[in-house]
Design an enzyme around this catalytic site. Structure first.
Site, mmCIF file in Angstrom:
data_model
loop_
_atom_site.group_PDB
_atom_site.id
_atom_site.type_symbol
_atom_site.label_atom_id
_atom_site.label_comp_id
_atom_site.label_asym_id
_atom_site.label_seq_id
_atom_site.Cartn_x
_atom_site.Cartn_y
_atom_site.Cartn_z
ATOM 1 N N PHE A 190 -22.705 -23.755 -109.087
ATOM 2 C CA PHE A 190 -24.584 -23.001 -108.338
ATOM 3 C C PHE A 190 -25.839 -22.702 -108.901
ATOM 4 O O PHE A 190 -25.427 -21.747 -109.883
ATOM 5 C CB PHE A 190 -24.317 -21.834 -106.826
ATOM 6 C CG PHE A 190 -25.190 -21.854 -106.609
ATOM 7 C CD1 PHE A 190 -25.645 -22.460 -105.423
ATOM 8 C CD2 PHE A 190 -26.160 -20.635 -106.573
ATOM 9 C CE1 PHE A 190 -26.777 -22.645 -104.091
ATOM 10 C CE2 PHE A 190 -26.770 -20.553 -105.758
ATOM 11 C CZ PHE A 190 -27.617 -21.420 -105.159
ATOM 12 N N ASP A 203 -25.464 -19.212 -117.625
ATOM 13 C CA ASP A 203 -26.389 -18.798 -115.792
ATOM 14 C C ASP A 203 -25.873 -17.551 -115.374
ATOM 15 O O ASP A 203 -24.087 -17.421 -114.994
ATOM 16 C CB ASP A 203 -26.217 -19.932 -114.874
ATOM 17 C CG ASP A 203 -27.131 -19.532 -113.290
ATOM 18 O OD1 ASP A 203 -26.576 -18.240 -113.475
ATOM 19 O OD2 ASP A 203 -27.086 -20.005 -112.835
ATOM 20 N N LYS A 220 -31.762 -11.627 -109.915
ATOM 21 C CA LYS A 220 -30.476 -10.659 -109.089
ATOM 22 C C LYS A 220 -30.960 -9.915 -109.345
ATOM 23 O O LYS A 220 -31.841 -8.938 -109.162
ATOM 24 C CB LYS A 220 -29.617 -11.292 -108.607
ATOM 25 C CG LYS A 220 -29.564 -12.208 -107.566
ATOM 26 C CD LYS A 220 -28.031 -13.153 -107.099
ATOM 27 C CE LYS A 220 -28.584 -14.378 -106.352
ATOM 28 N NZ LYS A 220 -27.783 -16.017 -106.297
HETATM 29 C C1 PLP Z 1 -27.596 -16.991 -106.371
HETATM 30 C C2 PLP Z 1 -28.361 -17.636 -107.545
HETATM 31 C C3 PLP Z 1 -29.119 -18.870 -108.456
HETATM 32 C C4 PLP Z 1 -30.363 -18.775 -108.154
HETATM 33 O O1 PLP Z 1 -31.170 -17.427 -107.907
HETATM 34 P P1 PLP Z 1 -32.349 -17.326 -106.462
HETATM 35 O O2 PLP Z 1 -33.301 -16.240 -106.675
HETATM 36 O O3 PLP Z 1 -31.654 -17.445 -105.185
HETATM 37 O O4 PLP Z 1 -33.181 -18.713 -106.729
HETATM 38 C C5 PLP Z 1 -29.327 -19.581 -109.192
HETATM 39 N N1 PLP Z 1 -27.688 -19.184 -109.713
HETATM 40 C C6 PLP Z 1 -27.030 -18.251 -109.795
HETATM 41 C C7 PLP Z 1 -25.362 -18.410 -110.630
HETATM 42 C C8 PLP Z 1 -27.257 -17.754 -108.762
HETATM 43 O O5 PLP Z 1 -25.885 -16.662 -108.027
#
Ligand code: PLP
Length: 397
Positions: free
Chosen positions: A142, A227, A256
């Site tokens: 994700f 990520d 986040k």
């Molecule tokens: C939440 C998330 C994203 C995307 O972040 P947004 O601020 O919703 O665009 C990307 N990678 C990971 C691992 C995430 O948990």
């Protein structure tokens, strides 16, 4: 359903795009690990806005900076400079050891920016023919919801009817080092992955996997891009999840909790050689690097370290994992796993009704992938508060 809540729920359902299926709780106030709904009910938050409020809801220190900065200047655009941006760079590089920062807003934008940087790095450093750069990614990943990012999702639901898709990505199984080696070609510029797959269901790769990935990347001159948007900033009991294996990534994406939930702030971190590929005019964002976001992010980082939230995550993470593993013994449990305050309870059956039942008892959790309950409370949570959640989970499951 209670009166006030049902009014807002109906309004939302009538007027909004239905791309979410939220639990029926209408929050109007939150503090620390607790949220309150419009009907006056109180809940313990065990999702933390997908780990965006690691510092706790409405953290008072961040709130103070947020108010002060909002009264001075909020947005300059990058057409002009502002005072907070360089200080943000300074704080973030000092904390993380990276050499360069690119500020963006959402997580998906940070991932998009990292993809662009990696491709350009590949053309400049590996003589990859034009438009042939390949990035390797993992099944079950994700990384966000933009058209390019869903192009390399393995989740049918994220992609169905949203094509055509962006080419240039190869999907391999997560945790499979041989598959990674086999996928590499002379055109591979980067391997993009999560050190623990969060949305995938808190999937932790076997010990040594990330270290092996790092070695293969180095041997083949491939960028290792992690990520850490969900796993970073203390969630797993370390500043970054990759520290559990002592790896040395080339690029890291965060978002986040970088703003403690006040404001969308994300960033790409790298060694000098990667982000230095961008020249003026080649990439940008109106809000990226704005003084309000930067001031908030600086304070959000300070709270993480000064209030010892990373240590608390490590300590209470061990505690909850031990308690759940030793006390939660029913045949609907497939596996309980976690690192720091990032815990996944995998059931043999669908999890939604259990999340609803937990909500009924004042604990907010959200299922991921149908059968996994993720438990990820704000990192400011106390042992006493966590015990409330644990006891409730034990009783409900
Ligand atoms: C939440 C998330 C994203 C995307 O972040 P947004 O601020 O919703 O665009 C990307 N990678 C990971 C691992 C995430 O948990």
């Amino acid at each position: 359903m209670e009166k006030k809540s049902s009014y807002y729920i109906n309004l939302e359902n009538d007027l909004g795009a239905k791309n979410y299926n939220p639990l029926d709780i209408v929050v109007n106030k939150a503090e620390g690990a607790w949220v309150y709904d419009v009907d006056g009910n109180k809940y313990l938050d065990c999702l933390s806005a997908y780990s965006a409020v690691n510092q706790g809801h409405c953290n008072p220190k961040i709130l103070k900076v947020f108010k002060e900065q909002a009264e001075k200047v909020t947005l300059t655009s990058r057409a002009f400079r502002n005072q907070q941006l360089p200080l943000f760079y300074k704080d973030l590089t000092e904390l993380t050891g990276f050499e360069m920062i690119l500020p963006m807003n959402t997580g998906a934008e940070a991932v998009e920016s990292a993809i662009k940087a990696a491709r350009k790095w590949g053309y400049q450093n590996k003589n990859i023919p034009d438009n042939q750069a390949e990035i390797i990614v993992c099944t079950n990943n994700f990384h966000g919801r933009t058209t390019t990012i869903i192009s390399f999702s393995s989740e049918e639901q994220y992609k169905q009817s949203f094509g055509p898709f962006t080419p240039g990505f190869k999907i391999i199984p997560y945790s499979d080092i041989e598959a990674f080696k086999d996928a590499i070609t002379p055109n591979t510029c980067a391997f993009l992955l999560e050190p623990i797959q969060g949305e995938g269901g808190v999937l932790i790769p076997p010990d040594g996997y990330l270290k092996q990935v790092e070695e293969v990347c180095k041997e083949n001159n491939i960028l290792l891009m992690l990520d850490e948007i969900q796993t970073g900033l203390g969630r797993t009991g370390k500043l970054f999840a990759y520290e559990h294996e002592n790896v040395d990534p080339d690029v890291v994406m965060i978002g986040k909790a970088l703003s403690g939930g006040f404001y969308p702030v994300s960033a790409v971190l790298s060694k000098k050689n990667v982000l230095s590929v961008f020249k003026p005019g080649e990439h940008g964002s109106t809000f990226g690097g704005n003084p309000l976001g930067c001031a908030v992010a600086r304070e959000a980082l300070k709270v993480l370290t000064e209030d010892k939230l990373i240590e608390n995550s490590a300590k209470l993470g061990d505690y909850i994992l031990n308690r759940l593993k030793s006390e939660l013994k029913t045949d609907i449990i497939k596996e309980i796993r976690g690192r720091g305050l990032f815990v996944g309870i995998e059931l043999t059956i669908k999890a939604r009704s259990y999340c609803e039942a937990l909500k009924q008892q004042g604990i907010l959790c959200k299922e991921t992938h149908d059968n996994i309950i993720r438990v990820s409370p704000p990192l400011i949570i106390t042992k006493e508060e966590l015990d409330i959640a644990i006891n409730c989970i034990l009783k409900t499951l």
